[in-house]
Every structure is written in C-alpha cells, then in structure tokens.
Design a protein around this motif. Structure first.
Motif, PDB file in Angstrom:
ATOM      1  N   ILE A 100      -0.107   8.642  -2.599  1.00  0.00           N
ATOM      2  CA  ILE A 100       1.270   9.073  -2.828  1.00  0.00           C
ATOM      3  C   ILE A 100       1.632   8.684  -4.259  1.00  0.00           C
ATOM      4  O   ILE A 100       1.588   7.507  -4.610  1.00  0.00           O
ATOM      5  CB  ILE A 100       2.252   8.441  -1.824  1.00  0.00           C
ATOM      6  N   TRP A 101       1.975   9.666  -5.071  1.00  0.00           N
ATOM      7  CA  TRP A 101       2.347   9.425  -6.467  1.00  0.00           C
ATOM      8  C   TRP A 101       3.838   9.147  -6.517  1.00  0.00           C
ATOM      9  O   TRP A 101       4.646  10.048  -6.549  1.00  0.00           O
ATOM     10  CB  TRP A 101       1.997  10.632  -7.311  1.00  0.00           C
ATOM     11  N   VAL A 137      -3.159   7.108   3.918  1.00  0.00           N
ATOM     12  CA  VAL A 137      -2.658   6.762   2.584  1.00  0.00           C
ATOM     13  C   VAL A 137      -3.491   5.606   2.041  1.00  0.00           C
ATOM     14  O   VAL A 137      -3.459   4.503   2.577  1.00  0.00           O
ATOM     15  CB  VAL A 137      -1.158   6.401   2.608  1.00  0.00           C
ATOM     16  N   THR A 138      -4.227   5.878   0.958  1.00  0.00           N
ATOM     17  CA  THR A 138      -5.081   4.841   0.372  1.00  0.00           C
ATOM     18  C   THR A 138      -4.330   4.004  -0.654  1.00  0.00           C
ATOM     19  O   THR A 138      -4.708   2.858  -0.898  1.00  0.00           O
ATOM     20  CB  THR A 138      -6.323   5.458  -0.300  1.00  0.00           C
ATOM     21  N   ALA A 139      -3.283   4.601  -1.261  1.00  0.00           N
ATOM     22  CA  ALA A 139      -2.542   3.866  -2.297  1.00  0.00           C
ATOM     23  C   ALA A 139      -1.281   4.633  -2.666  1.00  0.00           C
ATOM     24  O   ALA A 139      -1.141   5.820  -2.366  1.00  0.00           O
ATOM     25  CB  ALA A 139      -3.401   3.682  -3.548  1.00  0.00           C
ATOM     26  N   PHE A 140      -0.393   3.914  -3.319  1.00  0.00           N
ATOM     27  CA  PHE A 140       0.707   4.504  -4.080  1.00  0.00           C
ATOM     28  C   PHE A 140       0.281   4.386  -5.526  1.00  0.00           C
ATOM     29  O   PHE A 140      -0.368   3.405  -5.912  1.00  0.00           O
ATOM     30  CB  PHE A 140       2.007   3.707  -3.909  1.00  0.00           C
ATOM     31  N   CYS A 141       0.660   5.359  -6.351  1.00  0.00           N
ATOM     32  CA  CYS A 141       0.419   5.184  -7.785  1.00  0.00           C
ATOM     33  C   CYS A 141       1.717   5.440  -8.529  1.00  0.00           C
ATOM     34  O   CYS A 141       2.621   6.104  -8.020  1.00  0.00           O
ATOM     35  CB  CYS A 141      -0.709   6.084  -8.287  1.00  0.00           C
ATOM     36  N   ASP A 142       1.815   4.877  -9.720  1.00  0.00           N
ATOM     37  CA  ASP A 142       3.056   4.930 -10.478  1.00  0.00           C
ATOM     38  C   ASP A 142       2.736   4.624 -11.935  1.00  0.00           C
ATOM     39  O   ASP A 142       1.582   4.335 -12.274  1.00  0.00           O
ATOM     40  CB  ASP A 142       4.040   3.883  -9.913  1.00  0.00           C
TER      41      ASP A 142
END
Length: 183
Positions: free
Chosen positions: A88-89, A110-115
């Motif tokens: 999820i970006w 969901v493996t990660a959030f990125c930002d």
C-alpha cells in the motif's frame, strides 16, 4: 472529477441503474457493472463537460462510507483476488483506512506500506491495534524505492507539485499491472 459516457446500445447491454432509492450510488454501481461486462475506459485529459452541484442534488444523499465500501469491495473482487501480495503506497490516514477496510484474507497479503515521509518510515511499522489477532499484526513501513510491486496507491494526484508523479514514473511501472490508484 472524472465523468464517463457510453452509447445507448451499451447502456441497454449493461442494464438499468440501481434505483434502490436515496443513498444508493447508482452511477458508481452502473460503472462497476460496465467494467464487469467488459466495458473499457479511456482517459481524456481535458474538460469535455461542465456540470454543477446544487443543495438538493441526489449525490448529497450518498454517504462517503457507502461509496468507500463499494470501492473496497470492487478492488478486492477485481484486483486483489488475483494478487498473492501487494504494497500500500501511503502509510498515512488513507493507506491505513484502506488496510483496515480490507477483508482479513486481503490484509494478510499486505507486505508493507511505503511512503516518502521520513517520520512515518522511521516508525518502522504500523500496528493494527483493532485486530483481535495476538500478537497484533505489524506491517513494515519503508521508502517507496525499497518497496516491492504491485502497489495499491492511496495518494491523491496533482497535490504534490508533481513530486509523487515523478516518484512513480521513476519506477517504470505499468498501471493496471504493477499498480492501481485507489484515491
């Protein structure tokens, strides 16, 4: 705000609007039926139509949460059902809201959030406090350059002076395969 149109023949093929009454997002539901029946979408980057809202417009009777729930269900049915994992970006409000709205099976994908926000990245992870699982799920937060596609992007376009669009472009991804916008 995007607007779309189709031929009368296609309209009859797709079927009538859901006239379920006040609070039903009939245009959104019709659009989803259009896509489910194989209808396409082309983007035109200039204004073709102007319309106005007024206080009595039916659109005001549709709750934001109703639209959100329909959008999440469509995303899960049409996109996430074909993916085994995704990022999820946006580690902010909208990204976390999307995560919490997903079915348990899709939350596990969901493996990660990125930002790009260093404060969010420095936290290292998002803890899903509302979960009944023990231990509570902790989803990593990383910089977008370190993230793995595919992405569900929860970032509004045209709000960062082109920075987001530049970041996305530098990854050489293909929309509809490597990412989908959910904003």
């Amino acid at each position: 705000m995007p607007t779309w149109f189709c031929s009368r023949e296609w309209f009859y093929h797709v079927g009538k609007f859901d006239e379920g009454g006040k609070g039903v997002p009939e245009d959104l539901l019709f659009f989803y039926k259009h896509l489910q029946k194989g209808g396409g979408v082309l983007r035109v980057n200039h204004c073709l139509l102007l319309y106005r809202y007024h206080p009595q417009a039916a659109t005001h009777s549709v709750h934001e949460e109703t639209i959100w729930n329909h959008r999440v269900k469509f995303l899960e049915d049409r996109v996430l059902s074909t993916w085994t994992s995704f990022t999820i970006w946006n580690a902010g409000k909208q990204g976390k809201k999307l995560y919490r709205s997903l079915s348990p099976a899709n939350r596990k994908k969901v493996t990660a959030f990125c930002d790009v926000d260093e404060k969010k990245i420095a936290k290292g992870f998002y803890t899903f406090e509302e979960s009944e699982e023990r231990p509570k799920p902790k989803i990593p937060i990383c910089h977008f350059r370190e993230a793995t596609p595919p992405f569900i992007i929860c970032v509004k376009q045209d709000l960062t002076g082109g920075a987001f669009e530049t970041n996305l472009s530098m990854l050489n991804l293909k929309e509809g395969r490597d990412y989908y916008h959910f904003n």
